[in-house]
Write a protein that holds these residues in place. Structure first.
Motif, PDB file in Angstrom:
ATOM      1  N   ARG A   1      32.244  15.797  46.935  1.00  0.00           N
ATOM      2  CA  ARG A   1      32.022  17.183  47.356  1.00  0.00           C
ATOM      3  C   ARG A   1      32.240  17.328  48.853  1.00  0.00           C
ATOM      4  O   ARG A   1      32.898  18.247  49.331  1.00  0.00           O
ATOM      5  CB  ARG A   1      30.581  17.593  47.020  1.00  0.00           C
ATOM      6  N   ASN A   2      31.689  16.355  49.558  1.00  0.00           N
ATOM      7  CA  ASN A   2      31.798  16.388  51.007  1.00  0.00           C
ATOM      8  C   ASN A   2      33.251  16.305  51.451  1.00  0.00           C
ATOM      9  O   ASN A   2      33.702  17.076  52.300  1.00  0.00           O
ATOM     10  CB  ASN A   2      30.998  15.212  51.559  1.00  0.00           C
TER      11      ASN A   2
ATOM     12  N   ALA B   1      35.050  19.444  50.889  1.00  0.00           N
ATOM     13  CA  ALA B   1      34.701  20.475  51.871  1.00  0.00           C
ATOM     14  C   ALA B   1      35.451  20.257  53.188  1.00  0.00           C
ATOM     15  O   ALA B   1      35.975  21.199  53.775  1.00  0.00           O
ATOM     16  CB  ALA B   1      33.200  20.465  52.122  1.00  0.00           C
ATOM     17  N   TRP B   2      35.511  19.035  53.593  1.00  0.00           N
ATOM     18  CA  TRP B   2      36.273  18.750  54.817  1.00  0.00           C
ATOM     19  C   TRP B   2      37.720  19.169  54.652  1.00  0.00           C
ATOM     20  O   TRP B   2      38.322  19.766  55.545  1.00  0.00           O
ATOM     21  CB  TRP B   2      36.213  17.253  55.152  1.00  0.00           C
ATOM     22  N   GLN B   3      38.231  18.793  53.512  1.00  0.00           N
ATOM     23  CA  GLN B   3      39.618  19.109  53.245  1.00  0.00           C
ATOM     24  C   GLN B   3      39.862  20.614  53.342  1.00  0.00           C
ATOM     25  O   GLN B   3      40.808  21.073  53.981  1.00  0.00           O
ATOM     26  CB  GLN B   3      39.958  18.609  51.835  1.00  0.00           C
ATOM     27  N   ARG B   4      38.968  21.354  52.721  1.00  0.00           N
ATOM     28  CA  ARG B   4      39.171  22.809  52.728  1.00  0.00           C
ATOM     29  C   ARG B   4      39.066  23.355  54.141  1.00  0.00           C
ATOM     30  O   ARG B   4      39.838  24.219  54.553  1.00  0.00           O
ATOM     31  CB  ARG B   4      38.143  23.472  51.816  1.00  0.00           C
ATOM     32  N   CYS B   5      38.106  22.839  54.895  1.00  0.00           N
ATOM     33  CA  CYS B   5      37.960  23.310  56.272  1.00  0.00           C
ATOM     34  C   CYS B   5      39.213  23.016  57.072  1.00  0.00           C
ATOM     35  O   CYS B   5      39.661  23.803  57.899  1.00  0.00           O
ATOM     36  CB  CYS B   5      36.782  22.615  56.947  1.00  0.00           C
ATOM     37  N   ARG B   6      39.733  21.846  56.822  1.00  0.00           N
ATOM     38  CA  ARG B   6      40.885  21.453  57.618  1.00  0.00           C
ATOM     39  C   ARG B   6      42.085  22.326  57.297  1.00  0.00           C
ATOM     40  O   ARG B   6      42.860  22.693  58.169  1.00  0.00           O
ATOM     41  CB  ARG B   6      41.191  19.987  57.342  1.00  0.00           C
TER      42      ARG B   6
END
Lengths: 397, 671
Positions: free
Chosen positions: B452-453, B456-461
């Motif tokens: 999940r984490n 989330a990073w991926q999406r933020c990036r």
């Protein structure tokens, strides 16, 4: 507004790598925030005029905060900085941390008036010793890391990693640690999701900021005239007494001295070379000129190429590798196989150790040169001293 | 695992030898006039003063002899004696710590070690001793042949202190890094250990019923053998250690239930306990790799490592990690450091544990004992050497037995392994992370959280700011910047700093180019090329100068706005100096790149090079400080008689990084 000051203080302190404590005096906090904003080029006079007790200026602070949001990427930086580490990381950037400036121990000062050179030598010896042992420790650490990576290969569910890190292996050994790490990870995930949400509302935020700015401007018009006075009074007081400025100007002085020396040297050599060149050209026949033009052009091109590296040197500084990367073991065979799959779906940069090594080598070479240069200078000066002596010959090792 | 032990031990060896190399190197600076005899005396004393007891005295006496040896060799070859009154020259006593560590005499270090240890530990006491020594040297000189020799080595207060402070800061920083690294290494080491232990542990507590009845015939046989050998060794030990045996300490009482009053023999043992702990620990580590055990000498060589207090702590921890009962008891005893009663307590401990617990304890236990025997014999050197040899031989025997049972254990666990739930072919030794590592699964909860984490990073990036948001943002930024009082396009202080750094970089490259340019190119074409290059460089230099001017101006104008110079001029608060915010992580902050390495060698090179770079960085900083502090000491004054030593020392420090010494020859034709 007090809380706002404190918030900015805490955030900026994090970015600037300092330790913050709740107990810091509000005056210090305010001046720190101002200084950092100044440092990053936020020079809005209204902010700088805010009282030092932090009693006013929440709207100014809001503006400053918004400015930081974009110009520094405040949120991104904070997220990145506080990222939960699950992997074994190694920094990939070649920027050097600033060395802590040496300060004399307070007790040291009065006790011994004079220092034995041998004490310095002894310290130096210890330092080199420490380097040796650090090296050995690093090597051992590498070995351990490698073993763990190797032994756990294929276990990780992330196909890009394929093996555990030390933290993750430890997790299996001590499941009780798991809880804590999980909490951290989860809260980070929440933060990230919040960040995403904010990103979606970003347009609204900036519009709101514009209205704030409008309001401020209207109010500001009234006291403009007084400001001008203040402005004028302030200008003459340029006293650079702070160490940061001193350091910077010191560096500038040194650089300009070096540059001038180099310029002089170059001028001499160019003049010399030119004279020799014209002599030779005159001596040779004019008829060679035709043929020479071709080679001359080629030479020109190659020189341009050579020096091109120099001028472009400053540009790519930005896109060099920075920060740290998670160490991943991947045999060369597997790399090519998995590489394509990974690149396709992952935008995250993957750096190979070889690249980092190459960059480090460059860096090492340039530092080595710098050190040699300094030593040469010392030798020159010491030779000068010895020459002033009668009857003593110094045989350098 | 085993190779790990090897590397960690080869380091300390180099280290201690290096330390030695550093220390004797210094006396070499005292003028020859002092004469070797007085020099030695002075040298031995301060080092001994920190300690009491047998070994120290020995150390004190041994050291100078050793330190002198290379010098005596060096002198005749390098420089012929000058015709004048005296020639003050020495061979470099030490080139480089590690070199010396490899070449230097190896037998001595651990005996010297206790003496060297405090010098390495704290700066202050060591410094005092230096100070003391130089004073003593001066005193001796005054009483003897010529005065002022040591005084000539003194630096003026201010600069010396600043130079020393710079070095000390560097040392402190390094120590910090070492601690951090050690912590991490200990963690990973523990991970690798743990699997070993678990392999052995699993069968023991009787969790698997199939295993409990297994250690029957063969193992018991081995056990019996071991016990017999142990008893024999104990007999031998008792014969050597009649006196010390009386000195039973608290632990001895506890374990053996015997009341012996501690006697003065204890003071003899002062240096011993430390060694013993380590010996035991080492053996324990070694028992995983019996090969290492074969030769006792490697251990003795490793001994210097014990100096490090951090390491000591760590080593003491290790026995506790051994899960099986026997070693734990033994570990306790030995770490209490009561050497003399080891004999008895060992017997009781092993006697008790051997039958009840498991064989695993034994192979570890016995070598520990066998090691300690020769060791003690060394420290109580009064004992007959033949007996000592016997005990060593006994130890060997024990070792062999231990090895066997080790091997047996290995086999048994292997067997168990194949039979057990892990159905894998095992190529390497038993009980490593290697065989289990591939099947390990992270806890489900962690796996969920992790994915999940990372999603989330991926999406933020990958998030793209929408067009209208970006437009609103730029509009705001532009508007607010029009209200700034600095001129619109001026650089912020941060940018100035960054630009300056870039310029410095360019400059060093420029200089490199200039140096690389041939002075006299052979061909016409080469000459032309060189001319063009030089001209190009020239123009770059002037560009740089212009840029520097701009930066200066920018800095000036920024300073005018500096908040802290508004109110209280003069007292610039520390806030005025924002520590450089990591300028280096601006690019793609939300991504942690993966750093692929393909082999152990690559990883090692990477870290070695990183260390090398930061070392150079530090060295350059120190060099700059030293230049600023030390050169002025020599430059103004007319060169005095006594300051030749000072000159030499400074020359070494500044031009050779402390590695080589120049030779000063006084060329006086007096008759």
């Amino acid at each position: 507004s007090l809380d706002f000051w404190r918030l900015l203080y805490v955030l900026l302190k994090q970015i600037h790598g300092g330790r913050w404590t709740e107990s810091d005096a509000i005056g210090a906090q305010v001046s720190f925030v101002k200084a950092v904003l100044w440092y990053h080029g936020y020079s809005r006079p209204q902010l700088q005029r805010l009282p030092a007790d932090g009693s006013a200026g929440s709207r100014e602070l809001l503006l400053a905060f918004s400015w930081l949001l974009h110009s520094l990427g405040l949120l991104e930086q904070l997220l990145a900085r506080n990222r939960v580490q699950t992997g074994d990381e190694a920094s990939v950037c070649t920027c050097e941390d600033e060395l802590p400036s040496s300060q004399e121990g307070p007790g040291e000062a009065g006790a011994e008036d004079r220092v034995d050179v041998r004490y310095l030598q002894w310290l130096n010896g210890r330092l080199r010793l420490q380097w040796c042992s650090l090296h050995a420790q690093h090597q051992e650490h590498c070995k351990l890391l490698h073993k763990i990576h190797l032994f756990t290969s294929g276990s990780h569910m992330d196909q890009n990693l394929r093996h555990f890190s030390v933290t993750e292996t430890d997790l299996i050994r001590q499941p009780e640690n798991c809880k804590q790490l999980l909490q951290l990870l989860e809260s980070e995930t929440l933060q990230l999701e919040a960040f995403l949400e904010w990103k979606q509302l970003e347009a609204v935020y900036w519009q709101w900021m514009e209205t704030v700015l409008d309001n401020m401007a209207e109010e500001g018009n009234m006291c403009e005239s007084q400001d001008a006075d203040v402005e004028k009074r302030r200008l003459p007081e340029v006293t650079s007494s702070c160490p940061w400025v001193d350091k910077l100007t010191g560096q500038m002085d040194r650089l300009s001295r070096d540059l001038l020396a180099l310029q002089e040297q170059l001028q001499q050599r160019v003049a010399q070379r030119k004279a020799a060149w014209w002599e030779k050209v005159a001596a040779r026949e004019e008829l060679q000129k035709e043929r020479f033009c071709a080679t001359a052009r080629k030479v020109q091109e190659s020189v341009e190429l050579k020096l091109g590296g120099l001028t472009s040197l400053r540009a790519p500084r930005r896109n060099r590798m920075h920060g740290s990367g998670r160490l991943v073991l991947r045999s060369t065979g597997a790399a090519s196989r998995a590489g394509t799959a990974a690149c396709a779906q992952e935008a995250a940069a993957a750096v190979s150790a070889a690249e980092v090594l190459a960059e480090l080598q460059l860096r090492e070479a340039s530092l080595q040169r710098e050190l040699q240069q300094l030593r040469r200078e010392c030798r020159r000066r010491l030779d000068g001293i010895v020459e002033g002596l009668e009857g003593v010959i110094c045989v350098s090792p | 695992m085993q190779s790990t032990g090897g590397s960690s031990s080869s380091l300390p060896c180099a280290v201690s030898a290096g330390l030695k190399a550093v220390l004797p190197g210094l006396p070499g600076l005292t003028p020859a006039r002092d004469g070797p005899a007085s020099g030695c005396g002075a040298r031995a004393e301060p080092r001994g003063s920190g300690f009491s007891g047998l070994s120290t005295a020995k150390a004190g006496r041994n050291k100078p002899r050793e330190g002198r040896a290379p010098r005596a060799r060096g002198i005749p070859g390098t420089v012929p004696p000058a015709p004048g009154k005296h020639s003050d020259h020495r061979d470099p006593p030490a080139r480089h710590p590690s070199d010396r560590g490899a070449a230097g005499p190896r037998g001595q270090p651990e005996r010297l070690r206790p003496g060297a240890a405090p010098a390495a530990r704290g700066t202050r006491p060591a410094r005092r001793s230096w100070q003391g020594r130089s004073e003593r040297g001066a005193g001796a000189g005054a009483g003897g042949r010529s005065g002022g020799a040591a005084a000539g080595l003194m630096l003026p207060a201010g600069c010396g202190r600043r130079a020393a402070a710079a070095l000390r800061t560097a040392l402190g920083e390094g120590a910090e890094r070492r601690r951090e690294l050690e912590r991490r290494a200990a963690r990973s080491r523990a991970l690798l250990w743990r699997w070993d232990d678990e392999e052995e542990e699993q069968p023991q507590p009787g969790s698997s019923t199939e295993h409990e009845d297994r250690p029957s015939p063969k193992e018991l046989e081995e056990l019996e053998l071991l016990n017999r050998a142990l008893e024999k060794a104990l007999k031998v030990r008792k014969s050597i250690l009649k006196t010390p045996l009386e000195a039973q300490g608290a632990t001895g009482k506890k374990w053996a239930g015997e009341a012996h009053a501690p006697k003065k023999a204890e003071e003899q043992q002062v240096p011993v306990p430390v060694q013993d702990i380590h010996e035991c620990r080492k053996v324990r580590a070694g028992s995983k790799k019996p090969l290492l055990l074969k030769k006792p000498s490697p251990y003795l060589l490793r001994a210097p490592y014990r100096t490090d207090p951090d390491m000591k702590k760590l080593q003491q921890k290790v026995p506790a990690r051994c899960v099986s009962q026997g070693p734990r008891i033994a570990g306790k005893i030995t770490s209490k450091g009561m050497t003399s009663k080891q004999g008895r307590s060992h017997r009781t401990a092993t006697g008790a544990s051997a039958r009840e617990v498991c064989a695993a304890a034994e192979p570890w236990e016995t070598p520990g004992l066998s090691e300690s025997a020769p060791n003690e014999q060394q420290s109580f050197s009064g004992g007959g050497s033949t007996v000592g040899k016997n005990s060593i031989a006994d130890g060997k025997q024990l070792l062999d037995a231990g090895k066997k049972s080790c091997g047996f254990l290995g086999e048994s666990s292997k067997k168990e392994d194949t039979a057990g739930p892990w159905e894998r072919s095992i190529s390497l030794g038993p009980g490593t992370l290697q065989e289990k590592g591939c099947q390990l699964k992270l806890p489900l909860s962690y796996r969920k959280a992790y994915s999940r984490n990372s999603r989330a990073w991926q999406r933020c990036r990958l998030y793209q700011t929408s067009a209208d948001a970006a437009a609103a943002r730029t509009r705001f930024m532009e508007r607010i910047q029009t209200t700034f009082c600095s001129p619109k396009l001026s650089l912020s202080p941060a940018e100035i700093e960054e630009e300056l750094r870039g310029l410095q970089d360019v400059f060093s490259h420029l200089r490199q180019y200039v140096e690389a340019e041939p002075v006299d190119p052979p061909t016409l074409q080469g000459e032309y090329e060189s001319l063009l290059t030089l001209e190009g460089l020239q123009s770059t230099v002037s560009q740089c100068l212009q840029k520097l001017q701009l930066l200066r101006a920018a800095l000036e104008s920024q300073l005018r706005l500096c908040p802290d110079c508004i109110g209280d001029v003069g007292s610039c608060s520390p806030a005025c100096v924002p520590a450089r915010g990591q300028t280096c992580d601006s690019a793609d902050m939300l991504a942690v790149p993966l750093l692929y390495y393909s082999s152990l060698q690559e990883l090692r090179d990477l870290f070695a090079l990183k260390l090398q770079v930061s070392m150079l960085h530090q060295e350059i900083a120190i060099q700059k400080v030293m230049m600023a502090e030390l050169l002025p000491v020599l430059e103004p004054r007319p060169f005095l008689e006594g300051s030749a030593g000072l000159f030499r020392a400074i020359h070494t420090q500044l031009c050779e990084g402390g590695r080589h010494f120049p030779v000063l020859v006084r060329d006086e034709l007096l008759d």
